[in-house]
Design an enzyme around this catalytic site. Structure first.
Site, PDB file in Angstrom:
ATOM      1  N   ASP A 205       0.821  -1.203   0.000  1.00  0.00           N
ATOM      2  CA  ASP A 205       0.000   0.000   0.000  1.00  0.00           C
ATOM      3  C   ASP A 205       0.867   1.270   0.000  1.00  0.00           C
ATOM      4  O   ASP A 205       1.912   1.303   0.644  1.00  0.00           O
ATOM      5  CB  ASP A 205      -0.864  -0.031   1.282  1.00  0.00           C
ATOM      6  N   GLU A 230       1.568  -0.156  -4.907  1.00  0.00           N
ATOM      7  CA  GLU A 230       0.582   0.854  -5.286  1.00  0.00           C
ATOM      8  C   GLU A 230       1.264   2.218  -5.332  1.00  0.00           C
ATOM      9  O   GLU A 230       1.344   2.920  -4.324  1.00  0.00           O
ATOM     10  CB  GLU A 230      -0.574   0.888  -4.272  1.00  0.00           C
ATOM     11  N   ASP A 314     -10.461   1.761  -4.424  1.00  0.00           N
ATOM     12  CA  ASP A 314     -10.324   3.215  -4.282  1.00  0.00           C
ATOM     13  C   ASP A 314     -10.785   3.947  -5.535  1.00  0.00           C
ATOM     14  O   ASP A 314     -11.544   4.910  -5.454  1.00  0.00           O
ATOM     15  CB  ASP A 314      -8.854   3.589  -4.049  1.00  0.00           C
TER      16      ASP A 314
END
Ligand SMILES: *[C@@H]1O[C@H](CO)[C@@H](O)[C@H](O)[C@H]1NC(C)=O
Length: 427
Positions: A205, A230, A314
């Site tokens: 992340d 990410e 997201d």
């Protein structure tokens, strides 16, 4: 044909398959098994996914990405605190998670953990000293840190550690990854969820929150079978009928990040492809060919390191990132026929009626041996037509244009088609 002949034929066929199967690699296909709201799943998210395993096996999906599994101040899991406590997750208990992963593994599917280490929720703050304290969730002192593990210059949570090596995060203290104890104990925790819980790889992340050398360190210390970062940067999409130079910078930044932090299994989500693709499918398909005649995303320059996707938990919520919902299948036609490692999103597969279409496309991908490094020859990229040949085995088109002229040779036969798309296979 006699029975003996048939048996001989079958056994020679089997030995042929055995000898040649190592070269016949199945493409890695990732499945994001959750959406933002999955923690509200009645009966528990892990249990619910467990019941879908039969559905996932034989689908061609090789890796399942699960939500962050530790105790967290936010129910979705992205504000983790007690990292070793996997019983307080809103997605289910440690026992349910282990059982889910064991069942996935039994079907030959690997589990990918969502690793949130840029920031961490503290357990308490001493109002007098202003110091923060963290708890690891074990009976010993692993991950029981104080303010010395927080970056200095974090404007919201004052720490006494080193300066942050990346972007700050607002909702929780930014962890000082230059601290040797932090590095050691986070690496141990990642190795624990690998050996004890059964995870094979990482989805890392917010990697912009620390330097690329930090990502490299954790990947080296934990030897995952698969890893994807990410790195989500804003991108400017020019509206003047030309590719915006910013797009080139956008994918170059991904490439540079991979080069600095990779060298092994590490890949990156191809946010460049995602953003251009969702703009292109709305009558601007010319965007899908760059100035070199290649795909405009990370897959056009470093496909073996690109994880392509149409949507995630997201992007579907955050403007300007949602993919136009009536064009989502065109997105899958593109990513499932193109190089890169495709990632299928929960909502599209489980909730919208796209599962059968996605499965047909994955089957075409595997049947024709399309892999992360397949070659792409773009034959048309106009407003209403994108047509490309992959590995000289598959031709695909998206866009409403019907007159394809001579773009599809007669030795290619239609394998699958639908509204505004078609896929052909070489005969
Ligand atoms: C979580 O529960 C399991 C039993 O289901 C137990 O073995 C484990 O120690 C618990 N973990 C924590 C951090 O409480």
């Amino acid at each position: 044909m006699t029975l003996l002949n048939a048996t001989l034929l079958l056994s020679s066929l089997l030995s042929f398959l055995l000898v040649f199967s190592p070269t016949f690699t199945v493409s890695t296909v990732l499945f994001q098994s959750f959406k933002w709201e999955s923690w509200t799943q009645e009966g528990g998210f892990y249990n619910s996914l467990h019941r879908s395993i039969d559905d996932l096996s034989n689908s061609g999906i090789t890796h399942v990405w699960l939500p962050p599994s530790s105790q967290s101040a936010a129910p979705e899991g992205y504000l983790p605190g007690k990292l070793y406590d996997l019983n307080s997750s809103k997605h289910g208990s440690e026992a349910e998670l282990k059982s889910l992963i064991a069942a996935l593994n039994q079907k030959g599917i690997k589990a990918v953990a969502d690793i949130v280490i840029n920031h961490r929720s503290y357990e308490r703050k001493d109002e007098q000293s202003g110091l923060y304290y963290f708890e690891g969730g074990t009976s010993d002192d692993r991950l029981d840190w104080d303010s010395s593990s927080i970056c200095s210059h974090d404007p919201n949570f004052i720490g006494t550690g080193n300066k942050d090596t990346g972007d700050g995060f607002e909702g929780a203290p930014d962890i000082d990854h230059l601290n040797p104890r932090v590095q050691k104990e986070l690496s141990e925790w990642m190795n624990w969820i690998k050996s004890e819980i059964g995870f094979s790889g990482w989805r890392i992340d917010f990697v912009k929150g620390f330097s690329s050398s930090i990502t490299k360190l954790y990947v080296q210390n934990t030897s995952p079978e698969f890893a994807v970062g990410e790195k989500w940067d804003d991108i400017k999409i020019g509206g003047d009928g030309k590719l915006d130079p910013d797009q080139e910078e956008h994918r170059s930044a991904l490439k540079q990040w991979i080069e600095e932090s990779g060298g092994g299994v590490l890949t990156a989500f191809d946010f460049t492809t995602k953003r251009i693709l969702q703009t292109a499918v709305v009558g601007e398909l010319w965007r899908l060919r760059d100035s070199q005649g290649k795909p405009p995303g990370l897959i056009g320059i470093m496909p073996e390191t690109a994880v392509t996707f149409v949507e995630n938990h997201d992007t579907i919520r955050i403007d300007p990132w949602p993919f136009p919902s009536d064009k989502v299948l065109l997105g899958y036609v593109y990513i499932l026929t193109h190089p890169g490692t495709p990632c299928i999103f929960y909502t599209h597969y489980m909730e919208w009626s796209l599962k059968d279409s996605i499965l047909k496309l994955v089957a075409i991908r595997n049947k024709n041996g399309i892999s992360s490094t397949s070659s792409v020859l773009i034959k048309a990229a106009e407003a209403d037509l994108y047509l490309a040949m992959i590995d000289e085995k598959v031709i695909m088109k998206i866009g409403p244009k019907l007159d394809l002229g001579t773009l599809v040779p007669s030795d290619f036969a239609l394998a699958y088609s639908g509204l505004d798309f078609a896929v052909w296979e070489k005969q």
